[in-house]
Write an enzyme that holds these catalytic residues in place. Sequence first.
Site, short mmCIF file in Angstrom:
data_model
loop_
_atom_site.label_atom_id
_atom_site.label_comp_id
_atom_site.label_asym_id
_atom_site.label_seq_id
_atom_site.Cartn_x
_atom_site.Cartn_y
_atom_site.Cartn_z
CG ASP A 47 -0.50 0.21 2.54
OD1 ASP A 47 0.84 -0.15 2.67
OD2 ASP A 47 -0.80 0.24 3.59
CB SER A 48 4.60 1.64 0.21
OG SER A 48 4.85 0.56 -0.49
CG ASP A 86 -0.02 -3.96 1.82
OD1 ASP A 86 -0.57 -4.60 2.76
OD2 ASP A 86 0.68 -3.21 2.10
CE LYS A 116 2.35 -5.54 3.91
NZ LYS A 116 1.64 -4.66 4.87
CD GLU A 118 -0.05 -1.51 7.70
OE1 GLU A 118 -0.47 -0.73 8.56
OE2 GLU A 118 0.43 -1.03 6.57
CD GLU A 185 7.16 -0.78 8.26
OE1 GLU A 185 5.98 -1.64 7.77
OE2 GLU A 185 7.26 0.23 7.77
O1 KIV Z 1 3.46 -1.12 1.72
C1 KIV Z 1 4.63 -1.69 2.09
O2 KIV Z 1 5.41 -1.31 0.94
C2 KIV Z 1 4.85 -2.32 3.02
C3 KIV Z 1 6.16 -3.05 3.21
C4 KIV Z 1 7.26 -2.15 3.07
C5 KIV Z 1 6.26 -4.00 4.20
O3 KIV Z 1 4.14 -2.79 3.75
#
Ligand code: KIV
Length: 285
Positions: A47-48, A86, A116, A118, A185
């Site tokens: 989600d980055s 994510d 993934k 969180e 993290e």
């Molecule tokens: O969104 C992301 O890039 C992340 C990772 C860096 C673990 O969650």
Amino acid sequence: MEKTKVTTAILREMKARGERIAMLAAYDYPTARMIDEVGIDAILVGDSLSNVVLGYPNTLAVTMEEMLHHTKAVARAARRAFVIGDMPFLSYQASVEDAVRNAGRFLKEGGAEAVKVEGGRSVLDKIEAILMVGIPVMGHVGLTPQWIHQFGGFKVRGKSEATARMILEDAKELERAGVFSLVLECIPWQLAKFITESVEVPTIGIGAGPYCDGQVLVLHDLLGLSGQRVPKFVKRYAKLEGTIANALTSFKRDVKAGRFPTLEHSYEMPAEELRRLVKKSKRRR
Ligand code: KIV
């Protein structure tokens, strides 16, 4: 290059035999293709995406539709690497039904092989429900950026015994629930080492020191494409911003000076065809 598709079972076997797992967060077809070709084991469509590629101020803004759009591109490129989508902010927190439906969309529409999520015990019911329908889940504890306003900033988590215990318990509960792996993290390396030794599933660290079972970085950080300031845990393996800026400046200068394109970069019309064209158009005048 070995092309056997990486699976959750293979990732677990890698931990068992002490082979480190390499993972990157990436968001598009050409970079995912290169990542896959060099043999990186897993690609997280993080989600980055929100701040790294789409220019939002943080990870909270990105939507399911945007995540799916990019997951599809990555999945098209990944022949060997395991692809994880994510789950963005508010795609799973509000209800178990949201969680299952949106996780399912990552596999059904996005082409991902896992998701993934969180958070620890506070989202355990959502994670269990996603697992119940057969979707592999990667957990993520420590500094979870979707909780940033509650944490009050991007600070290392788990420095005190009390917060470290909470993170450790979250990790163990997630393992009990059935996650196939855990992202750790921004936690002290000693805590990451202790968690890694306490769980059987592979831990993937980011800012969590050298004793995790694997490591993940954001592709743009590693390549030097994310501005001047990066967190302490980032290692820059290239400085592409300078290289790209030089190429763009040279292109601009060449166009302005009439140096690009030359005939070398142009197509040619056969002389006979040109002669006929000129003749016919003269006749029509
Ligand atoms: O969104 C992301 O890039 C992340 C990772 C860096 C673990 O969650």
